[in-house]
Design a protein around this motif. Structure first.
Motif, PDB file in Angstrom:
ATOM      1  N   LEU A   1       0.819  -1.202   0.000  1.00 38.88           N
ATOM      2  CA  LEU A   1       0.000   0.000   0.000  1.00 38.88           C
ATOM      3  C   LEU A   1       0.860   1.261   0.000  1.00 38.88           C
ATOM      4  O   LEU A   1       2.066   1.225   0.278  1.00 38.88           O
ATOM      5  N   ARG A   2       0.206   2.367  -0.330  1.00 40.75           N
ATOM      6  CA  ARG A   2       0.867   3.656  -0.426  1.00 40.75           C
ATOM      7  C   ARG A   2       1.700   3.931   0.826  1.00 40.75           C
ATOM      8  O   ARG A   2       1.263   3.710   1.950  1.00 40.75           O
TER       9      ARG A   2
ATOM     10  N   ARG B   1      -6.937  -4.417   4.310  1.00 38.94           N
ATOM     11  CA  ARG B   1      -5.533  -4.239   4.647  1.00 38.94           C
ATOM     12  C   ARG B   1      -5.123  -5.277   5.683  1.00 38.94           C
ATOM     13  O   ARG B   1      -5.843  -5.530   6.653  1.00 38.94           O
TER      14      ARG B   1
ATOM     15  N   ASP C   1       1.106   4.398  -4.679  1.00 37.83           N
ATOM     16  CA  ASP C   1      -0.340   4.197  -4.723  1.00 37.83           C
ATOM     17  C   ASP C   1      -0.676   2.904  -3.977  1.00 37.83           C
ATOM     18  O   ASP C   1       0.207   2.236  -3.435  1.00 37.83           O
ATOM     19  N   ASP C   2      -1.941   2.534  -3.952  1.00 39.34           N
ATOM     20  CA  ASP C   2      -2.356   1.325  -3.250  1.00 39.34           C
ATOM     21  C   ASP C   2      -2.327   0.091  -4.138  1.00 39.34           C
ATOM     22  O   ASP C   2      -2.884  -0.953  -3.783  1.00 39.34           O
TER      23      ASP C   2
ATOM     24  N   TYR D   1      -0.109  -4.281   3.304  1.00 43.78           N
ATOM     25  CA  TYR D   1      -0.484  -4.832   1.994  1.00 43.78           C
ATOM     26  C   TYR D   1      -1.927  -5.310   2.037  1.00 43.78           C
ATOM     27  O   TYR D   1      -2.535  -5.444   3.109  1.00 43.78           O
TER      28      TYR D   1
END
Length: 893
Positions: A45-46, A128, A94-95, A120
């Motif tokens: 993830l971001r 998440r 970004d995600d 992640y």
């Protein structure tokens, strides 16, 4: 716009739809530039951190005290491919796991290691993950098109380093050495999951995989499917165990030394997760996350062994027969596996999982060829290979296999790096789905602790109604048995409801965490059920499983297919046999050890074997009372080629099984006879005689030689003259008149009739079969046996006032030859009294048995024909049979 900026802009904008733009660029001066990459477990993830380190190409000598990190140390040599000191740091932007340097990332070395760390997406939940993960990947910028980091780049990293360093020795690691080492490590990593490296297609390195492309590419790349399937499998292992990072670390360390996963626990976790991971949900979660509809659960499922190791191949490479039942000699031909002309030559062959189950032959271009042929034959001719499969049993599985040549030749005795490429199983696709789902449902249910899977219990039911019953279970446990609201049929097995039948298993604390099904054997198939079952297709299955300590267990039951009830299970459900009384027919094998002149320290010992039909009817169990309250009075068991056996309830308090009354089918007069004796129903009588003896071998001194069937003497039993080994001459009232071993097959239907209240018309009539082959006495010595040790043989000699007998034995082998329980009995003319079975803990090789006063010898003497002390060790079995060891004193050999 500068060239590098143009390349980066094009990459991020996906220039050239359908193309695969490289994210690595080699500059004119020989340096390399990294433009972008992907960090995926699920996607990181971001804000996740990304660090790229350049790696040395050769071992580096470090003088004593020359580095601040090693002050005052002795000289040492650092291996090749360690960080050189130059690094770049960036973040995931970004995600979806995308990362790119803010400015030009120029590398002088072509070898780099990329490390990503952060939160992640958990593919199993679609949310998440609660923990962070660190993943690493090795890249060769001279040959790689991408430097993506994912689960597989990490799992193969340490193995790649070991192979590359070993191959280079003291010299520098070249691109060729590195790429060769990584190819091998990648192949070994995939092999641990049952996947052949050729499935990667045009993807040369794990770092080129990108699972998010599955949500955008109209035609999915197999390599990306593999990545997502195995990433989800790893999450499942982590969820069931110590977390995904723990799994990654253990896998990487295990693989590194020899390219094989050796840890039994780790292999078991992979197999269990293969059966339980819900890839349909994974696909749905990924579609929701990426706003796509292209992620497909079935496409992912083909890359894992959904059978949890029962078949042993990923779903993509397994083919199934079109027929639920097939005639012996039916031939099936598998789909073609083409060995390309450019492929590395290797040896190919065909094999079957068990020679008793059928045959398999190798075909090349439709023609049968001998096993151990090398293909391709030359660099211009491809080889279209296939299997010719002739099953004779529904458990047959044929395999197309490949292995490496030895000194240029294909050996059938030495087959290095042997792998199974294709399988053809003798079950239909719907049965395969059922067996896979059964494995998954079992693992999901028994991954829970007892308190989470058993929600309520009714302990008020008497044994005549089946006894204590689990009345509510966790939702994941419900699919283990048919329910009327789903199929129209509630589970029933020999009078036990599902909550009673599974009661002990559901309460077993060892059946948690890594408990899983290891094998499902299909014992019989029928196109339609017989009463009292519905007319639906049926299977009889022997389900073997292991607990968290890898101890084997099993249960045998019946499954039926109900159309339209569950596509996921192929419409099959475990229903039980739908029979109302606890009647079990089992092949029975016993080893007899007899000791004459027991008063001496070294008595004469002789051994022989006997086979029998065990008819075990629980006297006070379910179905022992009719609907009108009358008690069971007789059970008649008959079959073609066999005497008609009648059983009656016992008179000895505490006895479990009904006794054999007579072998003439007489129900009306059954109560006046028992165990071959004509006596009153109140005794004195011999008791506990559920065994119908069929054959015996000649007593001999202990020997490894094959047993020989005993021929009756001219005066034995009913023999008037010398007899043959096919006769028994009725050695007693519980003996068959002849040796009918060949008649008692698994396909022989037994008619079972249940009588109540002294009536001569049966209330229930149904059919039963043996679930295991009848024993061959000439091979009985090979079955695996325990023996009482010498100290026990001395200590157990009959003595007056003996209140305890300590028994210990040798020869026990876990999951193969184990003692289940022990009994002491006293046999005198007209009476046989035994202690209740004393259970033996799993793994134990001793037990203390306490004979009561009624089992005591008043005056020990040498054998007189009136007294016999016997010690019985009952063995565990997992195939629907019964085995035991009988050691007797005060007996003539």
């Amino acid at each position: 716009m500068p060239g590098s900026a143009l390349a980066l802009a094009c990459l991020l904008a996906a220039c050239g739809a359908g193309e695969d733009p490289a994210s690595v660029q080699e500059n004119p001066d020989g340096s390399f530039q990294v433009l972008a990459g992907q960090a995926e477990k699920g996607p990181l993830l971001r804000g996740s951190s990304v660090t790229i380190n350049t790696l040395t190409t050769a071992p580096v000598s470090v003088a004593a005290g020359t580095t601040p990190l090693l002050p005052g140390t002795v000289a040492t040599v650092l291996p090749a491919l360690v960080p050189s000191g130059a690094s770049f740091s960036m973040e995931v932007k970004d995600d979806h796991g995308s990362f790119a340097p803010q400015s030009a990332a120029i590398f002088q070395s072509n070898f780099i290691e990329t490390t990503v760390q952060g939160y992640y997406l958990n593919e199993l939940t679609g949310r998440r993950a609660e923990d962070q993960i660190a993943l690493r990947g090795l890249s060769n910028l001279k040959s790689d098109k991408a430097i993506n980091v994912n689960l597989l780049t990490d799992l193969s990293k340490e193995r790649t380093l070991k192979l590359a360093r070993t191959a280079a020795g003291s010299a520098a690691v070249t691109s060729a050495v590195f790429d060769s080492a990584r190819r091998q490590a990648q192949s070994e990593t995939l092999r641990a999951f049952g996947i052949d490296a050729s499935e990667l297609g045009s993807v040369a390195a794990f770092g080129e995989m990108d699972l998010k492309r599955l949500g955008s590419d109209a035609t999915a790349r197999p390599a990306d499917q593999i990545l997502l399937a195995l990433s989800a499998l790893a999450m499942q292992v982590g969820q069931d165990g110590g977390g995904v990072s723990d799994f990654v670390n253990r896998f990487e360390a295990d693989l590194a030394d020899n390219g094989v996963i050796d840890g039994a626990a780790l292999k078991a976790q992979i197999l269990q997760a293969s059966a339980t991971v819900d890839l349909t949900r994974v696909a749905a979660n990924m579609n929701a996350y990426y706003g796509s509809s292209l992620f497909n659960g079935d496409a992912l499922a083909q890359w894992v062994d959904r059978s949890g190791g029962v078949i042993g191949l990923i779903g993509k490479n397994v083919q199934f027969t079109p027929d639920l039942t097939f005639s012996p000699g039916t031939v099936y031909t598998s789909r073609t596996l083409t060995v390309a002309a450019a492929a590395v030559p290797a040896c190919y062959g065909a094999e079957v999982n068990d020679a008793r189950y059928g045959t398999a032959q190798l075909l090349n271009n439709g023609a049968v060829v001998a096993n151990g042929q090398k293909y391709p034959l030359n660099t211009t001719t491809a080889a279209p290979l296939a299997l010719r499969f002739t099953p004779s049993d529904p458990n047959a599985v044929a395999y197309l296999v490949r292995w490496d040549a030895v000194s240029g030749s294909c050996s059938l005795t030495s087959q290095p790096n042997k792998v199974r490429l294709q399988a053809y199983a003798a079950v239909t696709p719907d049965v395969a789905r059922f067996l896979n789902k059964l494995s998954a449902d079992f693992a999901k249910c028994f991954a829970l602790p007892v308190t989470s899977r058993v929600l309520s219990v009714d302990n008020s039911l008497p044994m005549t109604a089946g006894g204590p019953q689990v009345t509510s279970v966790a939702p994941v446990c419900e699919p283990l048995a048919s329910r009327k609201d789903v199929t129209g049929v509630d589970f029933l097995q020999n009078g036990y409801s599902a909550g009673q039948y599974y009661h002990a298993m559901l309460h077993d604390g060892s059946l948690t965490k890594s408990a899983r099904i290891t094998q499902v054997s299909v014992l019989r198939t029928r196109a339609a059920g017989v009463a009292p079952m519905t007319a639906n297709p049926t299977l009889v299955v022997n389900v073997k499983y292991v607990d968290r300590y890898n101890r084997l267990g099993n249960f045998v039951s019946v499954a039926q297919r109900f159309s339209g009830t569950s596509a996921e299970s192929g419409d099959w459900w475990i229903t039980g046999n739908q029979q109302p009384v606890d009647v079990n027919l089992v092949p029975f094998l016993r080893k007899f050890t007899s000791l004459a002149n027991y008063t001496t320290a070294t008595p004469t010992i002789k051994e022989h074997f006997r086979s029998a039909l065990g008819v075990f009817i629980t006297a006070g169990g379910p179905g022992s009372r009719a609907a009108d309250g009358t008690a069971i009075s007789a059970v008649r068991v008959s079959a073609d080629g066999m005497q008609s056996l009648v059983y009656v309830p016992p008179v000895q308090a505490g006895q479990t099984w009904m006794d054999l009354s007579n072998t003439g089918g007489d129900v009306a007069g059954a109560a006046g006879r028992r165990c071959g004796a004509t006596v009153g129903v109140n005794g004195p009588v011999s008791t506990n005689c559920p065994i119908f003896w069929v054959a015996r071998t000649t007593p001999v001194l202990p020997s490894a030689a094959a047993p020989v069937l005993r021929t009756p003497g001219s005066t034995e039993g009913s023999c008037a003259t010398a007899a043959s080994v096919t006769q028994t001459c009725a050695w007693g009232g519980t003996w068959s008149a002849q040796n009918i071993s060949s008649t008692l097959t698994m396909s022989l239907p037994f008619k079972v009739e249940i009588f109540y209240g002294g009536r001569t018309t049966p209330t229930h009539t149904y059919t039963k079969y043996l679930n295991s082959p009848f024993p061959d006495l000439t091979r009985a010595h090979l079955a695996g046996w325990v023996a009482l040790d010498s100290a026990s043989l001395v200590a157990a000699r009959p003595l007056a006032g003996q209140t305890e007998v300590n028994l210990a034995w040798t020869g026990q082998v876990a999951n193969s030859v184990e003692v289940k329980s022990a009994t002491v009995s006293l046999n005198t003319p007209g009476a046989s009294i035994a202690t209740p079975d004393e259970a033996v803990l799993r793994g134990s090789t001793s037990v203390l048995v306490a004979p009561g006063a009624e089992l005591q010898y008043s005056t020990p003497t040498s054998y007189t024909g009136t007294n016999q002390r016997a010690l019985l060790l009952n063995l565990r079995t997992w195939d629907g049979s019964s085995r035991s060891v009988w050691t007797s004193y005060d007996t003539a050999n």
